[in-house]
Scaffold this active site. Structure first.
Site, short mmCIF file in Angstrom:
data_model
loop_
_atom_site.label_atom_id
_atom_site.label_comp_id
_atom_site.label_asym_id
_atom_site.label_seq_id
_atom_site.Cartn_x
_atom_site.Cartn_y
_atom_site.Cartn_z
N GLU A 1 -1.52 5.36 3.21
CA GLU A 1 -1.59 3.99 2.69
C GLU A 1 -3.01 3.49 2.43
O GLU A 1 -3.24 2.73 1.49
CB GLU A 1 -0.86 3.02 3.64
CG GLU A 1 0.66 3.18 3.66
CD GLU A 1 1.15 4.27 4.59
OE1 GLU A 1 0.31 4.94 5.25
OE2 GLU A 1 2.38 4.48 4.66
N GLU B 1 -1.08 -8.97 -1.40
CA GLU B 1 -1.58 -8.38 -0.13
C GLU B 1 -2.69 -7.36 -0.43
O GLU B 1 -2.65 -6.21 0.02
CB GLU B 1 -0.47 -7.75 0.70
CG GLU B 1 -0.84 -7.58 2.17
CD GLU B 1 0.27 -6.93 2.98
OE1 GLU B 1 0.41 -5.70 2.93
OE2 GLU B 1 1.00 -7.66 3.67
N ASP C 1 0.79 -1.24 0.00
CA ASP C 1 0.00 0.00 0.00
C ASP C 1 0.82 1.29 0.00
O ASP C 1 0.37 2.31 0.50
CB ASP C 1 -0.93 0.00 1.23
CG ASP C 1 -0.17 -0.32 2.52
OD1 ASP C 1 1.06 -0.16 2.54
OD2 ASP C 1 -0.83 -0.74 3.50
N HIS D 1 14.15 3.50 13.68
CA HIS D 1 13.87 3.88 12.30
C HIS D 1 14.64 5.16 11.97
O HIS D 1 14.70 6.07 12.79
CB HIS D 1 12.36 4.10 12.15
CG HIS D 1 11.85 3.89 10.77
ND1 HIS D 1 11.83 4.89 9.84
CD2 HIS D 1 11.39 2.79 10.15
CE1 HIS D 1 11.34 4.40 8.70
NE2 HIS D 1 11.07 3.12 8.87
N HIS E 1 7.51 3.28 14.06
CA HIS E 1 7.92 4.13 12.95
C HIS E 1 6.77 4.84 12.25
O HIS E 1 6.97 5.76 11.50
CB HIS E 1 8.68 3.32 11.90
CG HIS E 1 7.81 2.42 11.07
ND1 HIS E 1 7.32 1.23 11.54
CD2 HIS E 1 7.30 2.57 9.81
CE1 HIS E 1 6.58 0.67 10.61
NE2 HIS E 1 6.54 1.46 9.55
N ARG F 1 3.90 7.02 10.67
CA ARG F 1 3.64 8.47 10.61
C ARG F 1 2.62 8.91 11.67
O ARG F 1 2.78 9.95 12.30
CB ARG F 1 3.09 8.78 9.22
CG ARG F 1 3.25 10.17 8.74
CD ARG F 1 2.62 10.25 7.37
NE ARG F 1 3.47 9.70 6.34
CZ ARG F 1 4.14 10.43 5.46
NH1 ARG F 1 4.04 11.72 5.48
NH2 ARG F 1 4.90 9.87 4.54
N1 UDP Z 1 12.09 -5.42 9.82
C1 UDP Z 1 13.46 -5.57 9.64
N2 UDP Z 1 14.31 -4.87 10.46
C2 UDP Z 1 13.86 -4.01 11.43
C3 UDP Z 1 12.45 -3.84 11.60
C4 UDP Z 1 11.60 -4.57 10.76
O1 UDP Z 1 13.91 -6.32 8.77
O2 UDP Z 1 14.68 -3.40 12.11
C5 UDP Z 1 11.20 -6.18 8.92
C6 UDP Z 1 10.14 -6.99 9.61
O3 UDP Z 1 10.60 -8.30 9.84
C7 UDP Z 1 8.97 -6.97 8.65
C8 UDP Z 1 9.16 -5.70 7.90
O4 UDP Z 1 10.49 -5.25 8.14
O5 UDP Z 1 9.02 -8.05 7.75
C9 UDP Z 1 8.18 -4.66 8.37
O6 UDP Z 1 8.56 -3.43 7.92
P1 UDP Z 1 8.08 -2.07 8.55
O7 UDP Z 1 7.78 -2.26 9.99
O8 UDP Z 1 9.11 -1.07 8.18
O9 UDP Z 1 6.79 -1.70 7.70
P2 UDP Z 1 5.27 -2.13 7.75
O10 UDP Z 1 5.17 -3.62 7.78
O11 UDP Z 1 4.65 -1.48 8.95
O12 UDP Z 1 4.72 -1.58 6.50
#
Ligand code: UDP
Length: 371
Positions: free
Chosen positions: A132, A118, A96, A243, A210, A212
């Protein structure tokens, strides 16, 4: 031979599309091209590397102090050039982000079918998560195959009048990704964590924040709650990969930088994060991907958001919404941290987000699409 362009730009997109790219590449009738808009430049490229994938097109679309409209126009025009210069038969996007919507839109303008991995996640609040929710709703309008990770996502798409013939229930590829990393890479990740002084024992708490919506006052409250928890559970180690967003980075370092049982790290490599999740007793997070992965390891999750489009984990008892509410974060954490880890484990085989076979269903449906 069909040319499929996979467009991604962020770390979670790289993680969730890696199994799909690797699986499609096994098919001699398919040529997979990977475009990285580099919405998260370092995180996405580094993550692709762990899976042995190098992007064919790297677009370097981000600029300092950009507006959403600015980044959108750069992604649209640079992605458009790829379609101008290559014969593309289908486009795959995931999730998204701005990359997803722009990738789908350019594909649509070129009358190239869009496959959305997804698909169907909804909060129905255009500002949570922002932007998103709008990106995924708009993407759905121009998608040819919707890969819904859960039954709820499937039903959401049906309610939006999308033909059931175009929706395939797959599970989430994030679960497939967990088994795509080699033993060697996982061993290296473990050593790297040890060199960061992370104790892979039963008193480990993982925190990620992280989003927003959580910048500003909400982050202050979250950090206050975590500070109180680190004092109350001084025998536990709290690991927080910070982050790089400046709105998050400075506040986190100021609030937690000098607490002895807190380890602040740079964003962890994906294999390191997986390794950490295997050991952790509790996860406090606002991440979508982490909410989906954690149940596989039996980890209880407290979601530091007021809304989640991932309610399956809440319904199945893997996660609870605690918002940025100090009292709630502390009382729900207490319920887990005051017990031994063995007492709070959940059954990982019941992860509602997938069984590790999403990729096969996606590649089969893509082949069917052309029959
Ligand atoms: N992740 C990672 N290192 C980190 C934090 C998260 O590799 O320090 C991975 C986590 O395993 C997951 C993905 O990043 O698969 C999630 O990403 P993020 O939290 O940035 O975004 P969201 O899923 O909220 O869109």
């Amino acid at each position: 031979m069909k040319n499929i362009l996979v467009i991604l730009g962020t770390r979670p997109e790289a993680i969730k599309l890696a199994p799909v790219i690797l699986n499609l590449r096994k098919d001699p009738d398919v040529r997979v091209l990977v475009c990285n808009t580099e919405q998260q430049k370092e995180l996405s490229n580094q993550t692709l590397n762990f899976f042995g994938i190098t992007a064919d097109f790297k677009l370097d679309t981000m600029q300092p102090n950009q507006t959403l409209a600015g980044v959108q126009s750069r992604i649209l025009s640079t992605v458009s050039d790829i379609y101008k210069n290559n014969k593309i038969d289908a486009t795959i996007v995931q999730g998204d982000t701005m990359t997803v919507f722009c990738g789908a839109l350019v594909s649509f303008y070129n009358r190239v079918p869009v496959f959305h991995v997804e698909a169907g996640l909804r909060s129905y609040d255009l500002f949570e998560p922002f932007p998103e929710e709008a990106m995924r709703q708009m993407t759905a309008r121009i998608t040819d195959l919707h890969f819904a990770p859960t039954q709820l996502a499937y039903e959401a798409l049906l309610k939006e009048n999308i033909s059931p013939k175009k929706i395939i229930r797959t599970g989430n590829t994030v679960i497939d990704a967990l088994s795509c990393l080699s033993e060697k890479i996982m061993k290296e990740a473990q050593n790297k964590l040890l060199s960061r002084s992370v104790s892979l024992n039963d008193k480990l708490v993982l925190v990620t924040v992280h989003r927003r919506e959580n910048h500003g006052d909400r982050l202050d409250r979250i950090l206050e709650a975590i500070t109180l928890l680190t004092k109350k559970y001084s025998d536990h180690q709290f690991v927080l990969p910070v982050h790089p967003n400046p709105n998050v980075y400075t506040k986190v370092h100021t609030a937690l930088g000098n607490i002895q049982n807190v380890i602040l790290t740079e964003p962890l490599d994906y294999p390191e994060l997986v390794c950490l999740m295997k050991s952790t007793k509790l996860i406090l997070t606002d991440s979508g991907g982490v909410q989906e992965e954690a149940p596989t390891f039996g980890n209880p999750v407290l979601v530091m958001r007021y809304e989640t489009e991932r309610t399956e984990g809440v319904d199945a008892g893997f996660s609870k919404l605690v918002g940025a509410d100090i009292d709630k974060i502390i009382s729900e954490s207490d319920a887990i941290l005051s017990k031994n880890k063995s007492e709070t484990r959940l059954d990982g085989s019941k992860n509602p987000y997938g069984d590790g076979h999403a990729t096969e269903k996606i590649t089969t449906a893509i082949k069917e699409f052309w029959k």
